[in-house]
Structures are given as C-alpha cells and as structure tokens.
Design a protein around this motif. Structure first.
Motif, PDB file in Angstrom:
ATOM      1  N   SER A 111     -19.955 -25.559  -4.465  1.00 51.61           N
ATOM      2  CA  SER A 111     -21.335 -26.026  -4.919  1.00 51.61           C
ATOM      3  C   SER A 111     -22.492 -25.820  -3.942  1.00 51.61           C
ATOM      4  CB  SER A 111     -21.218 -27.421  -5.358  1.00 51.61           C
ATOM      5  OG  SER A 111     -20.046 -28.057  -6.268  1.00 51.61           O
ATOM      6  N   GLN A 112     -22.444 -25.644  -2.691  1.00 52.63           N
ATOM      7  CA  GLN A 112     -23.597 -25.622  -1.891  1.00 52.63           C
ATOM      8  C   GLN A 112     -23.901 -24.088  -1.894  1.00 52.63           C
ATOM      9  OE1 GLN A 112     -22.969 -27.448   2.139  1.00 52.63           O
ATOM     10  NE2 GLN A 112     -21.373 -28.343   1.270  1.00 52.63           N
ATOM     11  N   ILE A 113     -22.932 -23.190  -2.014  1.00 52.11           N
ATOM     12  CA  ILE A 113     -23.616 -21.822  -2.255  1.00 52.11           C
ATOM     13  C   ILE A 113     -24.071 -21.759  -3.807  1.00 52.11           C
ATOM     14  CG2 ILE A 113     -22.680 -19.483  -2.596  1.00 52.11           C
ATOM     15  CD1 ILE A 113     -20.420 -20.163  -0.496  1.00 52.11           C
ATOM     16  N   ARG A 114     -23.647 -22.280  -4.809  1.00 50.85           N
ATOM     17  CA  ARG A 114     -24.123 -22.344  -6.180  1.00 50.85           C
ATOM     18  C   ARG A 114     -25.580 -22.734  -6.160  1.00 50.85           C
ATOM     19  NH1 ARG A 114     -21.674 -22.875 -11.025  1.00 50.85           N
ATOM     20  NH2 ARG A 114     -19.787 -23.219  -9.705  1.00 50.85           N
ATOM     21  N   GLU A 115     -26.008 -23.859  -5.113  1.00 50.94           N
ATOM     22  CA  GLU A 115     -27.275 -24.528  -5.220  1.00 50.94           C
ATOM     23  C   GLU A 115     -28.009 -23.494  -4.380  1.00 50.94           C
ATOM     24  OE1 GLU A 115     -28.509 -28.745  -3.797  1.00 50.94           O
ATOM     25  OE2 GLU A 115     -28.174 -27.595  -2.047  1.00 50.94           O
ATOM     26  N   MET A 116     -27.614 -23.004  -3.600  1.00 53.91           N
ATOM     27  CA  MET A 116     -28.615 -21.799  -2.760  1.00 53.91           C
ATOM     28  C   MET A 116     -28.932 -20.790  -3.836  1.00 53.91           C
ATOM     29  SD  MET A 116     -29.975 -20.353  -0.099  1.00 53.91           S
ATOM     30  CE  MET A 116     -29.107 -20.868   1.320  1.00 53.91           C
ATOM     31  N   ILE A 117     -27.926 -20.116  -4.561  1.00 57.69           N
ATOM     32  CA  ILE A 117     -28.315 -18.834  -5.638  1.00 57.69           C
ATOM     33  C   ILE A 117     -29.105 -19.445  -6.451  1.00 57.69           C
ATOM     34  CG2 ILE A 117     -27.206 -17.372  -7.211  1.00 57.69           C
ATOM     35  CD1 ILE A 117     -24.679 -17.616  -5.435  1.00 57.69           C
ATOM     36  N   ALA A 118     -29.138 -20.767  -6.965  1.00 55.28           N
ATOM     37  CA  ALA A 118     -29.765 -21.157  -8.401  1.00 55.28           C
ATOM     38  C   ALA A 118     -31.089 -21.510  -7.741  1.00 55.28           C
ATOM     39  CB  ALA A 118     -28.990 -22.363  -8.894  1.00 55.28           C
ATOM     40  N   THR A 119     -31.370 -21.954  -6.704  1.00 56.85           N
ATOM     41  CA  THR A 119     -32.560 -22.407  -6.073  1.00 56.85           C
ATOM     42  C   THR A 119     -33.775 -21.087  -6.017  1.00 56.85           C
ATOM     43  OG1 THR A 119     -31.831 -24.254  -4.953  1.00 56.85           O
ATOM     44  CG2 THR A 119     -34.128 -23.247  -4.083  1.00 56.85           C
ATOM     45  N   HIS A 120     -32.983 -20.055  -5.582  1.00 57.83           N
ATOM     46  CA  HIS A 120     -33.963 -18.833  -5.433  1.00 57.83           C
ATOM     47  C   HIS A 120     -33.830 -17.940  -6.735  1.00 57.83           C
ATOM     48  CE1 HIS A 120     -35.117 -19.970  -1.216  1.00 57.83           C
ATOM     49  NE2 HIS A 120     -33.930 -20.133  -1.000  1.00 57.83           N
ATOM     50  N   LYS A 121     -33.042 -18.377  -7.497  1.00 60.00           N
ATOM     51  CA  LYS A 121     -32.786 -17.473  -8.766  1.00 60.00           C
ATOM     52  C   LYS A 121     -32.211 -16.060  -8.630  1.00 60.00           C
ATOM     53  CE  LYS A 121     -36.320 -19.994 -11.418  1.00 60.00           C
ATOM     54  NZ  LYS A 121     -36.470 -20.778 -10.473  1.00 60.00           N
ATOM     55  N   ALA A 122     -31.187 -16.094  -7.669  1.00 60.86           N
ATOM     56  CA  ALA A 122     -30.813 -14.652  -7.156  1.00 60.86           C
ATOM     57  C   ALA A 122     -29.379 -14.268  -7.630  1.00 60.86           C
ATOM     58  CB  ALA A 122     -30.468 -14.836  -5.456  1.00 60.86           C
ATOM     59  N   LEU A 123     -28.972 -14.899  -8.863  1.00 58.23           N
ATOM     60  CA  LEU A 123     -27.578 -14.342  -9.451  1.00 58.23           C
ATOM     61  C   LEU A 123     -28.105 -12.963  -9.994  1.00 58.23           C
ATOM     62  CD1 LEU A 123     -25.002 -15.358 -10.233  1.00 58.23           C
ATOM     63  CD2 LEU A 123     -25.865 -16.032 -12.485  1.00 58.23           C
ATOM     64  N   PRO A 124     -27.271 -12.086  -9.643  1.00 56.59           N
ATOM     65  CA  PRO A 124     -27.159 -10.576 -10.024  1.00 56.59           C
ATOM     66  C   PRO A 124     -27.243 -10.463 -11.475  1.00 56.59           C
ATOM     67  CG  PRO A 124     -25.632 -10.651  -8.129  1.00 56.59           C
ATOM     68  CD  PRO A 124     -26.013 -12.039  -8.466  1.00 56.59           C
ATOM     69  N   GLN A 125     -27.868  -9.885 -12.302  1.00 54.11           N
ATOM     70  CA  GLN A 125     -27.712  -9.577 -13.714  1.00 54.11           C
ATOM     71  C   GLN A 125     -26.281  -9.169 -14.158  1.00 54.11           C
ATOM     72  OE1 GLN A 125     -30.853  -6.961 -15.215  1.00 54.11           O
ATOM     73  NE2 GLN A 125     -30.625  -7.568 -17.182  1.00 54.11           N
ATOM     74  N   GLY A 126     -26.067  -9.983 -15.163  1.00 55.32           N
ATOM     75  CA  GLY A 126     -24.529  -9.637 -15.887  1.00 55.32           C
ATOM     76  C   GLY A 126     -23.503 -10.070 -15.040  1.00 55.32           C
ATOM     77  N   MET A 129     -21.910 -17.062 -12.410  1.00 48.49           N
ATOM     78  CA  MET A 129     -22.297 -17.781 -11.183  1.00 48.49           C
ATOM     79  C   MET A 129     -20.775 -17.770 -10.278  1.00 48.49           C
ATOM     80  SD  MET A 129     -24.267 -19.319  -8.834  1.00 48.49           S
ATOM     81  CE  MET A 129     -25.636 -19.916  -9.925  1.00 48.49           C
ATOM     82  N   GLN A 130     -19.913 -18.258 -11.162  1.00 46.97           N
ATOM     83  CA  GLN A 130     -18.523 -18.382 -10.428  1.00 46.97           C
ATOM     84  C   GLN A 130     -17.910 -17.055  -9.927  1.00 46.97           C
ATOM     85  OE1 GLN A 130     -16.923 -20.919  -9.852  1.00 46.97           O
ATOM     86  NE2 GLN A 130     -15.166 -20.154  -8.670  1.00 46.97           N
ATOM     87  N   SER A 131     -18.227 -15.824 -10.350  1.00 41.81           N
ATOM     88  CA  SER A 131     -17.966 -14.731  -9.964  1.00 41.81           C
ATOM     89  C   SER A 131     -18.533 -14.297  -8.892  1.00 41.81           C
ATOM     90  CB  SER A 131     -18.038 -13.510 -11.231  1.00 41.81           C
ATOM     91  OG  SER A 131     -17.195 -13.964 -12.119  1.00 41.81           O
ATOM     92  N   ARG A 132     -19.817 -14.493  -8.790  1.00 40.22           N
ATOM     93  CA  ARG A 132     -20.718 -14.121  -7.541  1.00 40.22           C
ATOM     94  C   ARG A 132     -20.249 -15.078  -6.315  1.00 40.22           C
ATOM     95  NH1 ARG A 132     -23.085 -11.234  -4.110  1.00 40.22           N
ATOM     96  NH2 ARG A 132     -25.097 -11.795  -3.138  1.00 40.22           N
ATOM     97  N   ILE A 133     -19.876 -16.319  -6.803  1.00 37.03           N
ATOM     98  CA  ILE A 133     -19.474 -17.194  -5.610  1.00 37.03           C
ATOM     99  C   ILE A 133     -18.217 -16.731  -4.886  1.00 37.03           C
ATOM    100  CG2 ILE A 133     -18.344 -19.772  -4.896  1.00 37.03           C
ATOM    101  CD1 ILE A 133     -20.482 -20.646  -6.932  1.00 37.03           C
ATOM    102  N   VAL A 134     -17.156 -16.340  -5.828  1.00 42.47           N
ATOM    103  CA  VAL A 134     -15.851 -15.520  -5.345  1.00 42.47           C
ATOM    104  C   VAL A 134     -16.214 -14.468  -4.321  1.00 42.47           C
ATOM    105  CG1 VAL A 134     -13.666 -14.772  -6.239  1.00 42.47           C
ATOM    106  CG2 VAL A 134     -14.705 -16.774  -7.128  1.00 42.47           C
ATOM    107  N   GLU A 135     -17.045 -13.509  -5.117  1.00 44.12           N
ATOM    108  CA  GLU A 135     -17.621 -12.399  -4.217  1.00 44.12           C
ATOM    109  C   GLU A 135     -18.013 -12.641  -3.085  1.00 44.12           C
ATOM    110  OE1 GLU A 135     -19.498  -8.608  -6.037  1.00 44.12           O
ATOM    111  OE2 GLU A 135     -21.111 -10.391  -5.509  1.00 44.12           O
TER     112      GLU A 135
END
Length: 684
Positions: A111-126, A129-135
């Motif tokens: 959840s802490q990593i999720r918060e970081m990505i969501a705050t800066h809108k840094a989720l790669p296109q396509g 969120m869960q895949s990015r955290i596992v990556e």
C-alpha cells in the motif's frame, strides 16, 4: 556529459535569531546524468545537511546563507513547497538510513508503494497497479511481499522496500543516506549490487552519503571528502583510494580496518572533529601530522591539481611523499594468562512464540529460532558472534541478558546459574552484565539531558561518582564535558551511540554485550572505541560478547569467533585461525562478502534457499545455498560437529578435506576434490 546537479558556493548555518553558526562553507560540486557520486566524512561534518538540500529539505533552525542548488538548471533553493513536493519522489528520491522509521508501521508495504505511484501519477501506460508493484519488488530482488507489514520483514528486506519506493517513479537522481548501515556484509553486498544494477537499467544518478569508503569503492565514480563543513578533496574513486592527496583523506583511508590487515601498520586519524578547537586557517590543522605554522593561519580552498582531482591543501605534494607516524603495535596483556570461565551457555534453545492452548493440547511445539548453542566465555575474553541478519546473534544476546527466557538450556555467570528472566536476577548480576544496543535512539531517554542519562545507572546500583567521572568517561568515547547538558536529539547518531557506550562502562561490568555498536560510527571513532574496548579487556579483564557484521573490526578485537546461520553454530575458532582458514563454506562466503577497497573484490553469492523449503533441525541449514553441497545428505541429515583444535566445524565434509579444498581453491578456484573415493559417506 551534461550535469544533472550543480551545487555552487553553498553556505548553511544552524542557530536562531542573530546567533548563527556556519556548518557548511563554500561547498561546490556537480553530478552528471547517470553518475554515482560519493560524499564521505566523519559524523558532524555536514554531509547529510548538504544531501538533504538536494531534496529541498532543511530544519527550522537552519539557514542557507548563500549558494545555489541547480537541478536540471532549476535552483531548488528558490522553489516553493508545492513545486518541491512535485519533484520529490518523481524526479529526486531519497533512500534514508533507517527504513524502520521511514516506512509506516500501520500500512502494508504494498500500500505504501501504491501511494507513491498514485501520488505522482507514475503508473506506466497499459500496466495495472498490482503488476507494477510486483515488478518493483522483483526489481529489488524480493518476492511479492506487498501484503506484509514492515515489522514482518528483516532489516535488509525493509531497505529493499525503501529502495523500491524510491525508484517507483524512475527518478533522475537518487539520494542515499547511509543505506547499508547496520546490515550484515552479505546483505550490504546485495544492496550495492542492486543499486549498481538499477543505475544501469534506469540510468539514474546517485548521491551516496556514507562514512564507509569500502562500500563506495564498489559503486562510486567520483568521491568528495568533507571535513568540518568544507570539501577537502574531490577525485575519481579509484584514484582517491589508491593515492589520497589530502592528509585527512589519507587518515580516513588508513583508519579503515581490513580483513587482510593491509592497513594494520598505517597511522589513522588522531582525535575527533571539534569545531570549537579549529584554527582560522586550515580546519584540519589541529589533527594533521604534517601541519605547519602557515597552515594555522592560511585558509585552504578546493583547487584543481590534476585532471579531475581537486584538493584543499597547499602542501599536498610535499605530504604525499612523506609517511605519517606508524601505528603503535598492539600488546596483548592476557597472552600468558589462563583466565577463568566467566560465562557458560549449554544446550541453549530459544523461541519467540509461546505454545497456545491448542498447541499444548495437541502436543505441538513452536519452532525454535536458535538451537543447540554451547559457548564458554572466559574472563577478559572477547567472543564475536557473526552471521547474516536473522541468524540468531541478537537472540542469543537477549537470552544471556535475561530479556528472552530460554525454552531449554542453562546460562551461568561466575559459576552461578542465572535466572531465565531479567526480573528474577540479583542487582549485582544486573550490574555485572551490561547491554549496549545497536540503536541508541530507542535506548536513550529523549526527555533527559546526557548528565541525567549517565547518572541514572549509578544511582540504581548505588555507585558514587562525581562530575569528573562523567567527564572522564565521555573523553574515553571521544566526547567532551560540553555534551553533559545536551539532549539526545541535539546529538548525531554516532554521538548518541557513544553516550550509550559510556553509560554501560560507568558501572564497571564484568561482561559487556555489544550488539552492532560500531555500525553507525565513523571509521575514526570506530578505531577509538575499539582501542577503548581493547583497553578494558586487557587492563580490567572485561569480557565481551561482541555482535558484528564487520569482520575487519572482529579481527582487531575478538579472541574467538562463532559463526551463526539460521540459529545454528556453523563454526567456532580462534580469530586468526578462522579468518586465515575459514573451513566452513558459509564462513568462506562471509569473508568473500566483506567489502574491500577495490571494485573487483566482490564475487557473486549463490541464491538463498526459499524460506518455505527450510526445515529447521533437519539437515544442514545451509543446504540449497552451499556452493559445496555434495548431495541429498546435506538436506536430509544433520551435519556432525567436528573438533578442529581451536574450536569446531559443523559440516558433512570431513574437516581434513575442507582444509585440502581450501588449498586447492587458492591454487585453482575451479578444482574439485570430491570423487567417488573421497566424498562424504552417504553422498551420491
């Protein structure tokens, strides 16, 4: 290559109102895109103050007097809070020294990593969120641990999570503030290898703040050396380590202990950094072995001297050709003595979990974290406990101190049995065993001044001591009487640790339990504390259970070394014997992981066996990771204990064959002695 960061003439002061004290003076350096830049120096030199300004951070009692911090051409010192918040995490990220305090204890790490990505809108296109955290977890060498809380992870795993959070938005610059302090050597090496890999894959630049030059040797392109708020030398890393130009750089490198003893005859740094004793000229003059009258009155500024090297010393060419006074030889006052047994640990078994009602009803037992520990410690002897995080070193220390009652086994002191629980021990037994914790932040009362902190154990044990005694013990740990009226928050981490050491020494204990007490200290202060501990050992016969991940420090202080892995003793031997002939494969792995002053020092470690496949008490705990595993016997049968003269080794391979293998490895590392005729019984 274009510079990403440019720091120009930075001057920072601490204080308030009209009373300001300059702590950073005329600091200038640059970092190119993709470059790893090291910033080293002793505690209190100002390196963290400079590093945090690269993120726009500053305490309420600090003031930037002059200077610029240009990030991609933008002066960070002129940005408002909103603009800085947008940059932090997305383009400039921080890996702090202590992940325990930087990770929220009430949130799962995913959840802490999720918060970081969501705050800066840094989720790669396509990508989900869960895949990015596992990556990101995979990127830092972790399985999917997103469902866990920070306290359910080891220190090394917490630091990897902190790194995953920092690189979640692919920043251009990563600021690392002592990211491996307190980690064992194998975890340190894995973190350094990870950072090097991330730098190659992501292309980010790094500012690495540390007091550990041996670690910088593995990752940094250039290194700047800081003393009393000024840069005294900037040079490519290999040049600095091989031929330091400034006398302070020379002393800093000479203070670094090495397992091979290459610096044993070198003269380290004298004294400690005292801003109240600095001259109007060169700030290092009071501690310099080559200082002249001109040095006392002539300020020294960083000047280019050759290629990309700069030095702040007008006599660097002359001093480079001179030799500093050699270190005094070490004398062992107990060499001819036959000391008596002080501490005895027999058949010790420890667990953190108590069986519940249904466990007792069904006859189930909770897993043991430490098993079959037998140790004897003589008066005035130092035994070092070494091993990776989670091997059981601190757990054993907690049992000896009475903080963790054993499930089985006996602990004796001076021939008398010790009660399992701390509360059932006598006042005299409590005085005789003093515990110095790794983290002084948790062991020093933040609401008490240092004078009260030092006086409390004296009052508790009814020991009379005057102001002079308090001043003397502070001097012994490299501090002065001016610290008595300060609060812990007014001290650096290294200074707080010295207070914790001083407090334990005041009551004249027979046994000191030292739990990673040097990990947060500068190399110069480490050397001073080691000399102090050695003096206590030789002059006052104080015994020590010394927990450390630094084998070079262990070599300087310990008489014997006990190597632990997953709660079991793998090897016990005299220090010189163990370091020169590390029979057990795991001992060899620890020695190979010890950082040196060259980049080609490191070798790859075999991957760790998944925890789910580990079967405590069945087979060798190193099975699945051992580079010399000879078959199913290692995983299925508990290895025997073999006497080796100065101790023992726990391994299926006969001790004689381990010695032969070591000799062959020294000649031809790929040689193998295991054949159908020489393999251990039961091996395929």
């Amino acid at each position: 290559m274009k510079n990403l960061i440019e720091v120009r003439n930075l001057n920072i002061a601490y204080g308030g109102k009209s009373n300001w004290t300059n702590v950073v003076q005329d600091v200038s350096f640059d970092i190119a895109r993709g470059e790893a830049f090291g910033l080293v120096g002793e505690s209190g030199c100002g390196k963290s103050t400079v590093a945090y300004r690269l993120l726009g951070y500053g305490t309420v009692n600090s003031l930037v007097q002059t200077g610029e911090v240009l990030f991609d051409g933008i002066d960070l010192l002129k940005l408002d809070t909103k603009a800085l918040t947008k940059l932090r995490g997305s383009r400039i990220a921080l890996v702090p020294q202590n992940p325990t305090t930087s990770l929220s204890p009430g949130m799962r790490v995913g959840s802490q990593i999720r918060e970081m990505i969501a705050t800066h809108k840094a989720l790669p296109q396509g990508m989900s969120m869960q895949s990015r955290i596992v990556e990101l977890f995979a990127l830092v060498g972790l399985p999917d641990v997103g469902h866990r809380y920070p306290h359910e992870l080891s220190g090394g795993q917490q630091q990897r999570v902190a790194i995953a959070m920092a690189v979640a938005c692919n920043p251009d610059l990563l600021v690392l503030d002592e990211p491996t302090t307190g980690l064992d050597v194998t975890t340190q090496r894995q973190i350094i290898q990870l950072l090097g890999d991330l730098r190659t894959r992501i292309g980010m630049a790094m500012l690495y703040v540390t007091h550990d030059l041996a670690l910088l040797a593995q990752i940094a392109d250039r290194v700047s050396v800081m003393y009393a708020g000024q840069l005294v030398e900037v040079a490519p890393c290999d040049q600095l380590l091989k031929s330091p130009a400034h006398p302070y750089s020379r002393g800093l490198i000479a203070s670094i202990p090495t397992v091979d003893g290459t610096n044993s005859q070198a003269r380290g740094l004298r004294g400690v950094l005292r801003r109240d004793q600095m001259s109007t000229g060169c700030k290092f003059e009071p501690r310099c072995d080559f200082a002249t009258t001109a040095c006392r009155t002539t300020p020294q500024m960083l000047e280019p001297v050759a290629g990309t090297r700069s030095v702040a010393c007008m006599k660097w060419r002359e001093t480079a050709a001179q030799q500093a006074p050699a270190a005094k030889p070490r004398l062992d006052a107990t060499a001819d003595a036959k000391p008596e047994r002080l501490l005895s640990v027999a058949d010790l078994e420890l667990s953190y979990r108590k069986p519940g009602f249904f466990d007792k009803l069904l006859g189930r037992t909770s897993p043991s974290v430490v098993r079959d520990i037998d140790l004897e410690l003589r008066t005035g002897e130092v035994i070092a406990l070494v091993g990776e995080s989670g091997s059981g070193k601190s757990t054993i220390a907690r049992a000896v101190s009475g903080r963790l009652p054993p499930r089985a086994g006996l602990i004796s002191l001076d021939g008398g049995l010790l009660a399992p629980k701390l509360k059932n021990r006598s006042v005299e037994q409590l005085r005789q065993i003093q515990y110095i914790f790794q983290n002084p932040d948790a062991s020093l009362n933040p609401r008490r001044r240092i004078r009260a902190i030092l006086a409390r154990p004296l009052d508790h044990f009814g020991i009379e001591a005057d102001e002079k005694a308090l001043e003397t013990v502070l001097e012994n740990v490299g501090l002065h009487a001016g610290y008595l009226d300060r609060f812990p928050e007014q001290l650096s981490g290294g200074e707080r640790q010295r207070i914790a050491i001083a407090r334990a020494l005041l009551v004249n204990p027979k046994l000191l339990i030292c739990d990673e007490i040097l990990s947060a200290l500068d190399v110069s202060v480490q050397a001073r504390i080691v000399e102090l501990l050695r003096s206590l050992k030789e002059k006052h016969a104080v015994a020590m259970l010394f927990i450390s991940h630094d084998l070079a420090v262990v070599q300087q202080l310990a008489d014997r070394v006990a190597v632990l892995f997953r709660g079991e003793l793998m090897q016990l031997a005299d220090t010189s014997t163990l370091l020169n002939a590390p029979l057990h494969p795991y001992t060899e792995m620890l020695l190979e992981a010890a950082p040196g002053l060259s980049k080609d020092h490191y070798v790859s470690l075999p991957p760790a066996m998944p925890a789910s496949k580990a079967m405590p008490g069945i087979g060798c705990p190193l099975a699945g990771r051992c580079p010399r595993q000879v078959g199913s016997i290692c995983a299925e049968t508990r290895p025997p204990v073999q006497n080796t003269g100065s101790g023992f080794v726990r391994c299926h391979i006969p001790a004689g064959q381990l010695m032969i293998r070591q000799t062959l490895d020294a000649i031809a590392p790929t040689a193998s002695i295991y054949t159908a005729e020489t393999a251990p019984a039961g091996a395929p």
